[in-house]
Design a protein around this motif. Structure first.
Motif, short mmCIF file in Angstrom:
data_model
loop_
_atom_site.label_atom_id
_atom_site.label_comp_id
_atom_site.label_asym_id
_atom_site.label_seq_id
_atom_site.Cartn_x
_atom_site.Cartn_y
_atom_site.Cartn_z
N MET A 84 48.52 50.48 42.77
CA MET A 84 48.61 49.04 42.61
C MET A 84 49.50 48.40 43.67
SD MET A 84 46.81 47.75 40.28
CE MET A 84 45.72 48.35 39.04
N LYS A 85 50.41 49.19 44.25
CA LYS A 85 51.28 48.61 45.28
C LYS A 85 50.48 48.20 46.51
CE LYS A 85 55.66 50.74 44.12
NZ LYS A 85 56.76 51.55 44.59
N LYS A 86 49.34 48.84 46.73
CA LYS A 86 48.55 48.54 47.92
C LYS A 86 47.65 47.33 47.72
CE LYS A 86 48.62 53.27 49.41
NZ LYS A 86 48.61 53.82 50.69
N ASN A 87 47.38 46.96 46.48
CA ASN A 87 46.46 45.85 46.24
C ASN A 87 47.03 44.89 45.18
OD1 ASN A 87 44.27 44.22 46.32
ND2 ASN A 87 42.81 45.75 45.59
N PRO A 88 48.03 44.09 45.56
CA PRO A 88 48.62 43.16 44.60
C PRO A 88 47.66 42.03 44.20
CG PRO A 88 49.60 42.84 46.75
CD PRO A 88 48.72 44.05 46.84
N VAL A 89 46.64 41.78 45.00
CA VAL A 89 45.68 40.74 44.67
C VAL A 89 44.93 41.12 43.38
CG1 VAL A 89 43.62 39.52 45.47
CG2 VAL A 89 45.45 40.05 47.07
N MET A 90 44.71 42.44 43.19
CA MET A 90 44.05 42.90 41.97
C MET A 90 44.94 42.61 40.75
SD MET A 90 42.79 46.68 40.78
CE MET A 90 41.50 46.87 41.98
N LEU A 91 46.24 42.85 40.90
CA LEU A 91 47.17 42.54 39.81
C LEU A 91 47.16 41.05 39.49
CD1 LEU A 91 50.40 44.63 40.52
CD2 LEU A 91 48.84 44.85 38.60
N ILE A 92 47.15 40.23 40.52
CA ILE A 92 47.13 38.78 40.31
C ILE A 92 45.86 38.37 39.59
CG2 ILE A 92 47.02 36.55 41.50
CD1 ILE A 92 48.87 37.80 43.66
N GLY A 93 44.72 38.93 40.01
CA GLY A 93 43.43 38.61 39.38
C GLY A 93 43.39 39.02 37.92
N ILE A 94 43.85 40.23 37.63
CA ILE A 94 43.87 40.70 36.23
C ILE A 94 44.84 39.86 35.41
CG2 ILE A 94 44.46 42.66 34.74
CD1 ILE A 94 43.44 44.50 37.00
N GLY A 95 45.99 39.52 35.99
CA GLY A 95 46.97 38.69 35.29
C GLY A 95 46.41 37.32 34.94
N VAL A 96 45.71 36.70 35.88
CA VAL A 96 45.11 35.39 35.63
C VAL A 96 44.03 35.51 34.55
CG1 VAL A 96 43.67 33.58 36.66
CG2 VAL A 96 45.67 34.42 37.87
N LEU A 97 43.22 36.57 34.62
CA LEU A 97 42.17 36.78 33.63
C LEU A 97 42.76 36.93 32.22
CD1 LEU A 97 39.13 37.30 33.07
CD2 LEU A 97 39.66 39.73 33.32
N LEU A 98 43.82 37.73 32.10
CA LEU A 98 44.45 37.90 30.79
C LEU A 98 45.11 36.62 30.30
CD1 LEU A 98 46.01 41.47 31.11
CD2 LEU A 98 43.98 40.79 29.85
N LEU A 99 45.69 35.84 31.22
CA LEU A 99 46.26 34.55 30.83
C LEU A 99 45.19 33.62 30.29
CD1 LEU A 99 48.87 33.76 33.62
CD2 LEU A 99 49.30 33.96 31.18
N VAL A 100 44.05 33.58 30.96
CA VAL A 100 42.96 32.71 30.51
C VAL A 100 42.44 33.17 29.14
CG1 VAL A 100 40.58 32.02 31.01
CG2 VAL A 100 42.30 31.95 32.81
N LEU A 101 42.23 34.49 28.98
CA LEU A 101 41.76 35.00 27.68
C LEU A 101 42.76 34.70 26.57
CD1 LEU A 101 40.23 38.47 28.64
CD2 LEU A 101 39.03 36.46 27.76
#
Length: 116
Positions: free
Chosen positions: A1-18
């Motif tokens: 996950m350290k190499k792809n923080p954009v994935m963390l941001i995307g999952i975080g936004v998705l969970l926030l919306v849900l």
């Protein structure tokens, strides 16, 4: 996950919306039509305020207003409240995990851009 923080941001936004959708769409469980009508009839006969009559749509309130047996009413109200707590807890959990993942992703993204 350290190499792809954009994935963390995307999952975080998705969970926030849900979590937000669950939070806004959930609420007290609705009473069945018969129970709600009995509650409205009783409160109308007692000439109660309109705000109380509107609460007859909630299972716990309608059960309390139409109860004849205290034990059965307590069990029905408890079951209705337990289902409400479960939905609320899930939405808050999703919101919390979403915030953590979003913040972690933003932190890692900034850390990557700061390094040469």
């Amino acid at each position: 996950m350290k190499k792809n923080p954009v994935m963390l941001i995307g999952i975080g936004v998705l969970l926030l919306v849900l979590g937000a959708i669950l939070s806004f769409s959930s609420g007290p469980p609705k009473a069945d039509a018969v129970l709600a009508q009995q509650c409205r009839d009783r409160l109308t006969a007692e000439k109660s305020e309109q705000s109380l009559i509107k609460q007859c749509e909630e299972t716990a309130f309608a059960t309390a207003m139409t109860a004849t047996d205290a034990q059965a009413a307590a069990l029905a109200i408890s079951a209705a409240n337990n289902s409400e707590v479960g939905g609320s807890m899930l939405s808050k959990f999703l919101l919390g995990v979403g915030i953590v993942l979003l913040a972690g992703g933003i932190f890692l993204k900034r850390k990557q851009t700061a390094q040469p």
